[in-house]
Scaffold this motif. Sequence first.
Motif: not given
Lengths: 326, 326
Positions: A78, A80-81, A145-147, B27, B31-33, B35
């Motif tokens: 989380m 990281a996003m 979000a940080l992708r 998404l 990725d880390d998560a 979306l």
Amino acid sequence: MPGGRQAGGEFSLIARHFTWPTPSADLGVGDDAALLRLAPDMQLAVSTDLLVAGTHFLADTDPGRLGHKSLAVNLSDMAAMGAKPRFATLALALPSVDEAWLAGFSAGMRALAGQHGTELVGGDTTRGPLSICVTILGEVPVGRALRRDGARPGDEVWVSGTLGDAAIGLALLTGSPAPALDAAGAAACIRRLEAPMPQVALGLALRGIASAALDVSDGFAADLGHVLERSGVGARIEVDRLPASPALAPFVGHPVVRDALLGGGDDYELCFTAPAAAAGEVRNAAALAGVAVTRVGCVVADGGLALVDGEGRPLQPARTGFDHFG
Amino acid sequence: MPGGRQAGGEFSLIARHFTWPTPSADLGVGDDAALLRLAPDMQLAVSTDLLVAGTHFLADTDPGRLGHKSLAVNLSDMAAMGAKPRFATLALALPSVDEAWLAGFSAGMRALAGQHGTELVGGDTTRGPLSICVTILGEVPVGRALRRDGARPGDEVWVSGTLGDAAIGLALLTGSPAPALDAAGAAACIRRLEAPMPQVALGLALRGIASAALDVSDGFAADLGHVLERSGVGARIEVDRLPASPALAPFVGHPVVRDALLGGGDDYELCFTAPAAAAGEVRNAAALAGVAVTRVGCVVADGGLALVDGEGRPLQPARTGFDHFG
């Protein structure tokens, strides 16, 4: 052999150890599913991690630290996003019911969940080789979000905290080659391995500033490689800038420590990119989150990861990350 | 030992076998998560299940059926809530990388996901004893979920489809005592065990009609017991009314079959309650979903589950459900 969700003793096991208050949930543990609502204009961020004894942790790891870590690795996703963690589910396979172990595991997880306002809303427990699957649900304003795919040439590469401690902690626990740390340094490295602190506050503070981000779980070089691949760019990293903890700083010339800085997993720091012009904003965000950040290189147009020493000479890493199926 | 999410070969394993189109996700995998966005005015329904080789399935189960079942048991939780399944995550521990097994597992899961418009948006694979953790996300209009706590005295108790087939299938596979089914009947029971069909359409059709619902995963009596406990009521069940499949119907006097009807797990039918006045609506909903439903008893004010025979005489079940930690 059947489905075995929440019958009898299993149900009461969940009731005894994993039914915590869930004030934000419309319905928590105890039905076929939890019922939740998100704030409007939010994207739901979802991630899942499976930790298996012997692969991800030593079977004799302190249960409190293991409960902490099982949630921490998901909170780190989380972070990281740039998502705010809200809810989690836990699926737990246990070789037997050990009430003291369960109480410790639960307490470790609950304490970390409480620090992040994260509610456990679903559970499944079953008999089997020790393994832990946590799925985390967070929220982030739409489009913020940080992708991994946003790094652009000219951006700078940053990393939070310090790297390599967890890998050295693992080396110490397993009797692998390691530098001669003093007791306090060894304990600090083992704590990083067993009870990592996810950088949730930093992830939230970097919304709108970082162009790409991920967490360092497989090793800095391997993880940065994912950003470069997804973004279609390259990077030039000054290896001498990779941040070492006070425990490891005296040993940065040790080959095992150099490898750990570049390739050690389980640190759960954030690696992120940001435009060079945003360096001040990055430092402000880090100060707001109470976390040190270090600029370690820059994004370039050419594909691939170039590692250079203090004089700009190319280096080859001995190890660039773990792969459970390499 | 480190975190080991999506490095190297593991990443490509996910890319090869578990990256399907996710048109509804903002998404998906990678990725880390993930979306996601839900429709407005919807509650998010979340459930997780962990299936472990040797506890929930035989290690030599056909991989396609296992992929199907791993998702089916979670879809069944959505059915039991009256929720529309939307997204799922998969965490998979494998003793080794067997490409043919993975292709079969993936195909089985993907086919069922496609039938229900459910998108796989996150994955984690690692080395370890074979186990499968699926978390499912669904949506249901606010306040319309089928919970376990809504049964009221005077309601009737219903069950969909037929019971006990999966338990007899397991008995046949493991050489436990079982009736002498013919080959077609045996295959049908084993199919119910290995590739159950979740009653998603029925769950959706029962919104606003059923007062409580759950899926039969641990055994009819044990699962109904959860509804009674959560609703603070009792029930009187006419055991002779429990629906048997064509394969089992000739053997309902066999003690193993009687036990399977009452206590066999893994059927993934819906057990639900509804006001007596809504019986016509229940039948219409079932017809809409193309599923048979059977009225098997009634909800009473007194706590506990009373089992009676055709003449109303009390019975004691030999087995009332599985408990992995009993």
